[in-house]
Design an enzyme around this catalytic site. Sequence first.
Site: not given
Lengths: 267, 291, 552
Positions: C87, C116, C158, C185-186, C269, C271, C273, C284, C318-319, C344, C347, C466
Amino acid sequence: ADSEPVRWQLNMPEGVTRTAQNAYEMHMLMLYICVIIGIVVFGAMGYAMFKFRKSKGAKPDVDFTHSTKLEIIWTVVPVLILVIMAVPATSKVMEQYTAKGHEMTVKVTGYQWMWRYEIVGEDVNFLSRLDRESDRIRQSGETPTEEKAPHYLRDVDRVLVLPTETKIRFVVTADDVIHAWWVPALGWKQDAIPGIINEAWTEIATPGTYRGVCAELCGKDHGFMPIVVKAVPKAEYQAWLAAQKAGDEAEAARIAATAPADAGGEG
Amino acid sequence: MAQTHDDPNVYYVPHHSPWPFIGSITLFTTMVGVANWFNGHAWGQPVFYIGLIATLSVLFGWFGNVISESLAGKYNEKVDASFRMGMMWFIFSEVMFFAAFFGALFYARQFALPWLSGEGDGALTNQFLWAGYTAGWPTAGPAELGGAFQTIPAWGLPLVNTLILLTSGVTITIAHHALKAGHRKSLLVWLGATVLLGSIFLYYQGVEYYHAYHELNLTLGSGIYGSTFFMLTGFHGMHVFLGTLMLAIIWLRCLKGHFSKDHHFAFEAVAWYWHFVDVVWLGLFLFVYVL
Amino acid sequence: MATNYTAHDAHGTTAAHDDHHGEHKQSFFQRWFYSTNHKDIGTLYLVFALVMFFIGGSMALVIRAELFQPGLQLVEPEFFNQMTTMHALVMIFGAVMPAFVGLANWMVPLMIGAPDMALPRMNNWSFWIMPFAFTLLLMPLILQVVFGIGGGGPAGGWTLYPPLSLQGGNSTAFTIFAIHLMGISSIMGAINIIATILNMRAPGVDLLKMPVFVWTWLITAFLLIAVMPVLAGAVTMLLTDKFFDTSFFNAAGGGDPVMFQHIFWFFGHPEVYIMILPAFGVVSEIIPTFARKPLFGYQAMVYATASIAFLSFIVWAHHMFTVGMPLGGELYFMYATMLIAIPTGVKVFNWATTMWRGSMTFETPMLFAIGFVIMFTIGGFSGLMLAIVPADFQYHDTYFVVAHFHYVLVTGAVFGIMAGVYYWLPKWTGHMYNETLGKWHFWLSTIFVNLLFFPQHFLGLAGMQRRVPDYNMAFADFNMWSSIGGFGFGISQLLFAYIVWSAARGGVKAEARSWEGAKGLEWTVPSPAPHHTFTLPPVIKDGDLAHGDITH
Ligand code: HEA
Ligand code: HEA
Ligand code: CUA
Ligand SMILES: [Cu+2]
């Protein structure tokens, strides 16, 4: 004391140790601050949405596009708020990082899917796994109820008995994959990592039965390796320890089941 | 179409091309092959090689199109700039790939091993699990996985290889100057020398690996030392191989006269790549062999 | 060449393409499989993302169905873990990231006046690798579920922490190689976007006049190139640990399982963002349009985005507050993480102030954008709570964390994507979507998604960990709510698919400037945008750009 989660419980338990108290206090502080900021920010947005809508004839003020003053305010004020959070957080982390002066050591080892407890230096060493009834229910696929198993998935065959008012050091490791030893009432969790020892400590104030779980995904039965800590006054702990050492399983189990005589811990 | 490239404002947008789609199929074939191979299905290996060769063929066809478009003068300055940026950022991504492995080496030596040896915050690990283990470097870890081994001294073959790569960095620069000055012959000679140096480097690396496996008992399985040693030098070697291959192709293109004095992006791209491979080696020499 | 003059004048949109190779005569297969057209490739990305969203969502519904009540009624624990793992991988790499790349493909060239993407063929490669990568990723699961072969998909979460992820049997190799493909790809996609933005802006579209969406993507692309290779490195080490006896993550050999977590989160991390910055960009664009007022603090928005990106590289652990880091590490990562609240916050405040003294209407894109700001902020608050080490000792690996990241991912990233789809749909299809249904979609989604994820905060605080298929009765009530919310939210998304599909089929004709307050080059070309736009760079007129005057 018992700190089992109850239905409709909304908040973190306050626990029975300084560490848990610290976690709870930081949690509440953060919660209040965030709620207040939320009210201010969402309130302003709500007001704007109500007041400045086209259908009410609002005309856009297209020149209102920047303001150094505002920018400074909403940078500096959050910085100050963060400082308010960081100061108590720092002292509380530091408190947790001083394991000095412990009176006994328990070695905790995670296995797929059970825990091994070793009272270091006492020749007491046993495995603790999910209790029979929970195991039966989960294998059967039926829906558990309060009547069938009041502590469904939260009971074990052999509990870890610990003395109250004693600074206990834990050395935590694992045998196969990473697990995490977590009893919410004690206020911390610690990853159990194969090949590595992690240190933690606790000092339980109130006698009682405190349940926890493995908190790191460790394979298919990750959800089925609970933890039960039974905190008893020192004397009863000594009796339990003696029975364990003598290999008198039945006596040890009896003490674990009945003690503590005074507090509201239910078996 | 013909007139577009004269106009500096018109950016050349190619028409549909079969290569990307086919290239995805070939990459997929490669990966299905290697995954099954690793999982112990014998058929995976040939599928992997088929996929790999097919992917290389796709790149061949693809770059063939690019080359003929370039020769037909369809690329203006802007297109050229896009290619340059593409190459630069690609190299940056490669740098980050190596960073992961250098990071692992750094972490293992700076944190993991001292803790396993009971220093600082790791005292308990040593006390309860690996009593008496003192890491040092090299090490195969507290369980001495893979058994005792010896390492390759920095000041032998690795030093020679360093000199080879450094020299190759010089030769390719000379070749580039020759290209810009229009000295075809000298271009071919110096570029050819670079290819040769790259090949010698690879040869020596092979010798070194052979030596490590057969005489020093230094293998991928030699604990963290073997892991970091072979993965870092191995990936670097793979890049040298690719770089040498690209240099060889560029050499052929020089022979065919594909490049002009001031229009030779492909040459420059390969040169950048080669310098990148060079710099990584310097890092390797220092952190893997010397320190 | 007469057409070129007109083209110039009308922003190149009416240019009959002056080549004779007949791109207009291309076959279906050529158009969609061999494409080099940023709009077609953008469409492919978006359709792919939607399919993946449904696949990943169906897996989430398996999770929610099993968790509907205590007891193990529907699936085996092992399969449950596969669902959780797949998932997340499908949603993150298959739905959210490709959706944003699709938006970038469609909109970035239109917003900066480019004909293009910079490298059109590579663009198509970036896309076509994805369906194959996901075939590879899903293969073990499909083989088991459909054909009964093998042990099923990856089940280690994951985050792929070893040693557990190495117990994955046959699926490990598939997962790792699929991740390699997604990474390729990315990275290629990101390179393309950077080259496009830096190289192909029409004269007059200076960096500090670019739309914020373009800015956020420029920075996101940089993040992608910086961290996807690190993930590739991390999983490569997993691979060699499993198949070639290396000991990166094995303490017996001198490695450390925790080392994987450091490398993974150095990727992981940034990722998260990568999944939110483009949504910031979309929002925006939308809020100023429907507030009929330029974005407040344009430059601050750009710098805030850059600061968030920078900070994202230095907060990863922090994880890992409970893995046993030294005190200094815990404190440093706590402080660094907290700092992210500042840019943040800038924003959020700028969005709110953009609305202030505006003249607002609340079409569906605006509803989703406002929903985004509010619910993302709620997710941000819980993120900040998680950053506090002593409290995270309790929160970590509970449903509180699950609640946090679904607020930022679903009501954040996914709502941002939906806002963008509604906003630009008229430009893509030439038709207005059905506004009434759009509003229904918003309100249903918002109600159900909160029912789905808000109670998870309570579950986590009360002690539910979890990644478990079963739980004690104390957690039954909120889990039931959550499951009901999950199914409600899922069904609401069928409405979304229907709305998009029917807008593609027909509807009220959209004008070039589909929204009254919309500004920017994309609104100067007709709707639907012709197959080729800006074949010659447009001449920018006053007022074409939303931020033509950079003080705005
Ligand atoms: C889009 C994705 C996204 C985003 C944007 C964020 C944003 C943030 N995240 Fe989140 N996070 C995840 C996705 C995301 N996260 C995921 C997927 C996980 C779990 C991974 C896993 O384990 O599987 C995770 C887990 C996670 C953890 C680990 C928890 C644990 O496992 O124990 C932490 C801890 O610090 C954290 C913190 C934060 C913080 C501080 C932010 C900040 O960026 C938030 C900043 C925003 C605000 C603060 C609100 C707006 C600000 C204001 C209104 C200004 C004023 C406010 C104040 C001064 C308070 N996140
Ligand atoms: C962008 C990322 C993303 C998105 C969009 C979502 C979306 C959803 N997530 Fe996900 N989730 C993650 C990222 C994401 N999640 C991550 C990273 C994890 C952690 C994994 C780990 O621990 O390793 C996680 C874990 C996770 C868990 C915890 C699992 C566990 O710990 O065991 C749960 C449980 O409720 C959950 C639920 C949902 C639900 C209900 C949705 C819904 O929003 C989905 C809605 C969509 C649909 C439902 C599909 C559309 C509709 C149909 C298919 C039509 C058919 C519908 C019906 C028949 C009703 N997610
Ligand atoms: Cu042990 Cu989870
Ligand atoms: Cu994070």
